[in-house]
Design an enzyme around this catalytic site. Structure first.
Site, PDB file in Angstrom:
ATOM      1  N   GLU A 423      -4.250  -8.327  -3.115  1.00 19.48           N
ATOM      2  CA  GLU A 423      -2.998  -7.510  -3.704  1.00 19.48           C
ATOM      3  C   GLU A 423      -1.961  -8.628  -3.243  1.00 19.48           C
ATOM      4  O   GLU A 423      -0.825  -7.453  -2.792  1.00 19.48           O
ATOM      5  CB  GLU A 423      -3.060  -6.110  -2.956  1.00 19.48           C
ATOM      6  CG  GLU A 423      -4.336  -5.854  -3.756  1.00 19.48           C
ATOM      7  CD  GLU A 423      -4.308  -4.001  -3.764  1.00 19.48           C
ATOM      8  OE1 GLU A 423      -3.145  -3.822  -3.444  1.00 19.48           O
ATOM      9  OE2 GLU A 423      -4.949  -3.185  -4.147  1.00 19.48           O
ATOM     10  N   GLU A 498     -12.475  -4.399  -5.331  1.00 17.20           N
ATOM     11  CA  GLU A 498     -12.034  -3.261  -4.278  1.00 17.20           C
ATOM     12  C   GLU A 498     -12.345  -2.043  -5.772  1.00 17.20           C
ATOM     13  O   GLU A 498     -11.463  -2.177  -6.931  1.00 17.20           O
ATOM     14  CB  GLU A 498     -10.228  -3.270  -3.937  1.00 17.20           C
ATOM     15  CG  GLU A 498     -10.384  -2.677  -2.524  1.00 17.20           C
ATOM     16  CD  GLU A 498      -8.963  -2.822  -1.617  1.00 17.20           C
ATOM     17  OE1 GLU A 498      -8.913  -3.823  -1.752  1.00 17.20           O
ATOM     18  OE2 GLU A 498      -8.454  -1.976  -2.077  1.00 17.20           O
TER      19      GLU A 498
HETATM   20  C1  GAL Z   1      -5.850  -0.644  -2.295  1.00 10.02           C
HETATM   21  C2  GAL Z   1      -5.703  -2.004  -0.809  1.00 10.02           C
HETATM   22  C3  GAL Z   1      -6.559  -1.712   0.481  1.00 10.02           C
HETATM   23  C4  GAL Z   1      -6.270  -0.449   0.811  1.00 10.02           C
HETATM   24  C5  GAL Z   1      -6.902   0.418  -0.906  1.00 10.02           C
HETATM   25  C6  GAL Z   1      -6.275   2.172  -0.232  1.00 10.02           C
HETATM   26  O1  GAL Z   1      -4.738  -1.066  -3.371  1.00 10.02           O
HETATM   27  O2  GAL Z   1      -5.956  -3.154  -1.208  1.00 10.02           O
HETATM   28  O3  GAL Z   1      -5.941  -2.555   1.370  1.00 10.02           O
HETATM   29  O4  GAL Z   1      -5.499  -0.004   0.999  1.00 10.02           O
HETATM   30  O5  GAL Z   1      -5.703   0.308  -1.479  1.00 10.02           O
HETATM   31  O6  GAL Z   1      -6.569   2.864  -1.657  1.00 10.02           O
END
Ligand code: GAL
Length: 830
Positions: A423, A498
């Protein structure tokens, strides 16, 4: 021998003689464990919140460190605590920031003369500077990289030497708990001037079939001279290694060796091989080097998913930060192995090392245990997310860090992709696609056999050119865009880098049950386990499952996260809470009062994202993933628990997670109806169950046949403590661990939910309690104590053996009003 020689000196002398003789007998590489007997002191921001001025000259050999603490590394100074209300909860409310010094004296035997001596760090958090005898040996700022320095010119051969290491952890440098200290292994490596370079053997297997594999070995030599020969011997790896091939040639950098009928590495049978390389000069061996590898093929397709050895493997992955729960970040091989065992038990077959390179031993375990890994380099590039994060180092260091990552890890069969980052702001803004390409080029120059990727959270990044800059595209939290992306980029393999970010606290349930993802919080900063809650950018598990099922071209997903981790306690992040999270007006009022009392410093200090909690205890979600990821395992799981004396007569929804396709629920023997999974439905629900105490039973079916049964009973009152060790026999090596689960049970042995009794522990025999936890993200009791509350019926005690002291370890647990418990663990010699 001088009369004044005490035992310690005598011991040092013996060690010196031993090392000196073994070194004198060997012309080859010597690898010395350098983990023990460091002196340690902290300066700057101290654990109690005070500031201690850092003295000068700490790097010098003669500095008097006699009153410093003696310890072994791996060591994490942050986990020692205490938790402090005033510290940011994003990084766990622990005092990891500040300056730490480690100093160590060592003797360089006479046989070191003419050798190259290197000090190797697998990782130190962070901002490492190293001096030897007061001379600057090198620096490496990124806390997740492995590095080494050539200290030959600083060493006084045949004398006492001092190495001093300064670490500097800046506040606002991490979005999660980074830990602090020399938290991975350290060693000294001694070689001849002509030697195999650092990470200098690269093994690939360009052709693989059932009948044969070609093994390509590239060897880098430092100070290569004439008259060099190189012998590569390939062995199977395991208890009875067998030599399967060998080749001896005049030194050439690249050779290819064939192996007949290779045993492929795959997830079920992770067969491994090793190349033992010997460098020979004028007929004499002058260096040796062992490289573990596996034989397998990987293929990433845009339409047919990820292929391992030609067969599709759906990536059922999780993201993992690097902490080991109550043990903090100091690495321990058994603790990492246990994490992987727990992840595998609910069907995980892949791990993304969010958002940094892991410990090398972690990848050894993944090789051995059959796990696919995406190794990630960074959380930021040039543009910062926090004031002191890696962005300030990126310009000067990205190339060295990236090369270190790839060169160290490119022989692991488990590693299937390299991620350049997570990100990144650049990607969100659609700027600097050239950076992405430059990073990919660096990676390719060290390893062209694996694709590059990154985690992309912004739809803009899907179309603004960034999608062309990595071989394989990872999308964070946008399952609704999979199809669109695929249509626009039909040749780019795609996966969810993710996903979900569903949040919950183990054993907590709040009523009325709301499907609104922003609701479901309650109690004392907890989140309901009905598995609907998620932060704004995220969503419940089922939505990702459906997107994966509807879009089979997607290679799979990496859930955020497998384990809860220290820090980032969303939805109670950054010391501000979202009062709207409380559905129940009474809860909301209570929380307002609580917040005023706390002055904004709210207690949550570890995440709610985990499929299992910080101790590795399953939350309900564990079973939801298991039902999808292990479809052939007969299983059914009922939630919630059935101890609701205050809810008699009230609607208390019951959910069932099962790998079956339908199920019938019974309350006290009476059927509450059969439910069948509709297409894209992943949980079975009985929303209108009226609570009365007793027994809930589910009978799950698959294809019309009974498949699995689960039962939840209202327990009697808490009566006793019970303990169970994950292993009752451990090795007396000072490293091995036994993880003991502590339960509060009724007189029938049922774990009593909603219990929070304080339990104290005592230990006898050759073991030490090194960590204690309960999975409650709000708890500020020390992880390094011999007493703690249980959280919803459970706690964890972690026992480490003592080196060279086999015997019986006895752990006793006591709590007022409960029958005590005792467990015996055998520590045996290797
Ligand atoms: C994402 C990020 C992760 C963590 C996650 C929590 O956007 O890449 O490191 O912060 O959110 O939901």
């Amino acid at each position: 021998m001088s009369k004044s020689l005490n035992y310690k000196q005598l011991f040092h002398l013996l060690v010196f003689i031993l090392i000196a003789t073994s070194a004198a007998n060997s012309q080859e590489r010597i690898i010395e464990n350098f983990n023990k007997e460091w002196k340690f002191a902290r300066f700057g921001a101290m654990p109690d919140g005070s500031i201690l001025q850092e003295p000068e000259n700490l790097d010098e050999a003669h500095y008097d460190d006699s009153d410093w603490r003696v310890l072994s590394v791996p060591h994490d100074w942050g986990i020692e605590g205490p938790f402090r209300a005033d510290l940011p909860n994003q990084t766990g409310k622990l005092p990891w920031a500040g300056i730490g010094w480690y100093r160590k004296n060592f003797t360089s035997p006479k046989s070191d003369a003419g050798k190259r001596v290197f000090i190797e760090f697998d990782g130190a958090m962070s901002g490492t500077t190293v001096w030897v005898n007061g001379g600057f040996a090198g620096e490496w700022p990124y806390g997740y990289s492995s590095f080494r320095f050539d200290i030959t010119n600083h060493i006084k051969v045949g004398e006492e030497n001092t190495v001093a290491v300064r670490l500097d952890n800046k506040e606002e440098s991490s979005r999660w708990y980074p830990g602090g200290g020399i938290y991975r292994h350290v060693r000294l490596v001694k070689t001849n001037p002509v030697h195999i370079a650092h990470w200098g053997v690269f093994v690939t297997t360009p052709e693989v079939s059932k009948e044969k594999a070609t093994v390509h070995i590239k060897t880098d030599i430092e100070n290569a001279s004439k008259n060099l020969e190189v012998l590569h011997e390939i062995f199977t790896k395991g208890d009875n290694p067998l030599k399967v091939a060998e080749q001896k040639t005049k030194f050439i950098a690249e050779v290819t060796i064939e192996i007949a009928n290779p045993k492929l590495w795959d997830l079920e049978t992770p067969n491994l091989y090793e190349v033992r390389t010997t460098l020979i000069q004028d007929g004499k061996p002058i260096d040796n080097y062992v490289t573990s590898f596996g034989i397998r093929t990987i293929e990433f397709t845009a339409n047919n998913g990820f292929l391992l050895n030609g067969a599709r493997v759906q990536i059922n992955g999780v993201c993992q930060h690097h902490d080991l729960g109550p043990l903090g970040t100091a690495i321990n091989i058994r603790a990492m192995e246990r994490q992987i065992e727990i992840l595998k038990a609910f069907g995980t077959n892949a791990i993304r090392t969010a958002h940094n390179p892991p410990a090398p031993e972690f990848l050894d375990l993944c090789d051995k245990m059959g796990i696919l890994v995406q190794v990630e380099a960074f959380d930021v590039w040039n543009k910062k997310k926090l004031d002191n994060d890696y962005a300030s180092l990126f310009g000067a260091w990205h190339e060295r860090d990236l090369r270190a990552m790839v060169k160290r890890d490119r022989n692991h069969p488990s590693v299937i992709m390299w991620s350049t980052g997570n990100e990144m702001i650049e990607l969100r803004e659609g700027q600097d696609a050239p950076i992405a390409m430059m990073l990919a080029d660096i990676i390719k120059s060290e390893d062209a056999t694996r694709p590059t990727t990154f985690g992309n959270s912004r739809p803009e990044g899907l179309i603004n050119g960034f999608q062309e800059t990595a071989d394989v595209h990872g999308i964070n939290y946008k399952p609704h865009l999979y199809e669109e992306f695929h249509q626009a980029n039909p040749n780019i393999p795609l996966y969810g880098s993710e996903t979900a970010s569903t949040v919950s606290s183990r054993g907590e349930y709040f009523f009325p049950v709301s499907e609104n993802k922003n609701e479901g919080s309650g109690g004392y900063f907890q989140v309901s386990s009905y598995d609907f809650s998620a932060p704004n950018w995220a969503y419940r598990v089922d939505i990702e499952f459906e997107a994966q099922d509807r879009n089979p071209f997607v290679m799979g997903e990496f859930v955020w996260t497998g384990f809860d981790y220290i820090g980032e306690p969303t939805p109670y992040n950054k010391d501000k809470t979202n009062l709207l999270n409380f559905t129940n007006p009474e809860e909301k009022e209570k929380m307002k009062v609580e917040l005023e009392k706390l002055g904004g410093n709210i207690p949550p200090r570890s995440s709610y994202f985990g499929i299992v909690d910080l101790c590795g205890f399953p939350k309900d979600r564990y079973y939801l993933y298991q039902s999808k990821w292990r479809p052939d395992l007969p299983m059914a799981h009922i939630l919630p628990h059935w101890n609701w004396p205050e809810r008699v007569g009230e609607v208390t929804p019951v959910f069932v997670y099962t790998s079956g396709d339908e199920a019938e629920l019974f309350l006290n023997g009476k059927s509450l109806g059969k439910r069948k999974k509709a297409p894209y439905q992943y949980r079975l629900r009985w929303d209108d169950v009226v609570y009365k105490p007793g027994t809930l039973k589910v009978v799950a079916y698959k294809d019309g046949k009974v498949w699995a049964i689960d039962e939840v009973k209202t327990t009697k009152k808490a009566n006793k403590l019970e303990m169970e060790a994950d292993r009752n026999i451990v090795i007396a090596d000072g490293q091995d661990l036994s993880f003991v689960t502590v339960k509060i049970s009724d007189n029938n042995g049922l774990t009593v939910p909603r219990t929070h009794n304080n339990v104290s522990y005592s230990i006898e025999g050759p073991g030490v309690i090194i960590g204690i936890g309960n999975g409650d993200p709000t708890n500020h009791e020390s992880f390094q104590a011999n007493q703690r509350k249980v959280f919803n019926g459970l706690a964890l005690v972690i026992i480490r053996t003592k080196n060279g002291e086999p015997g019986e370890i006895v752990l006793k647990a006591e709590s007022e009003g409960l029958k005590a418990s005792r467990i015996s663990i055998k520590s045996i010699s290797e």
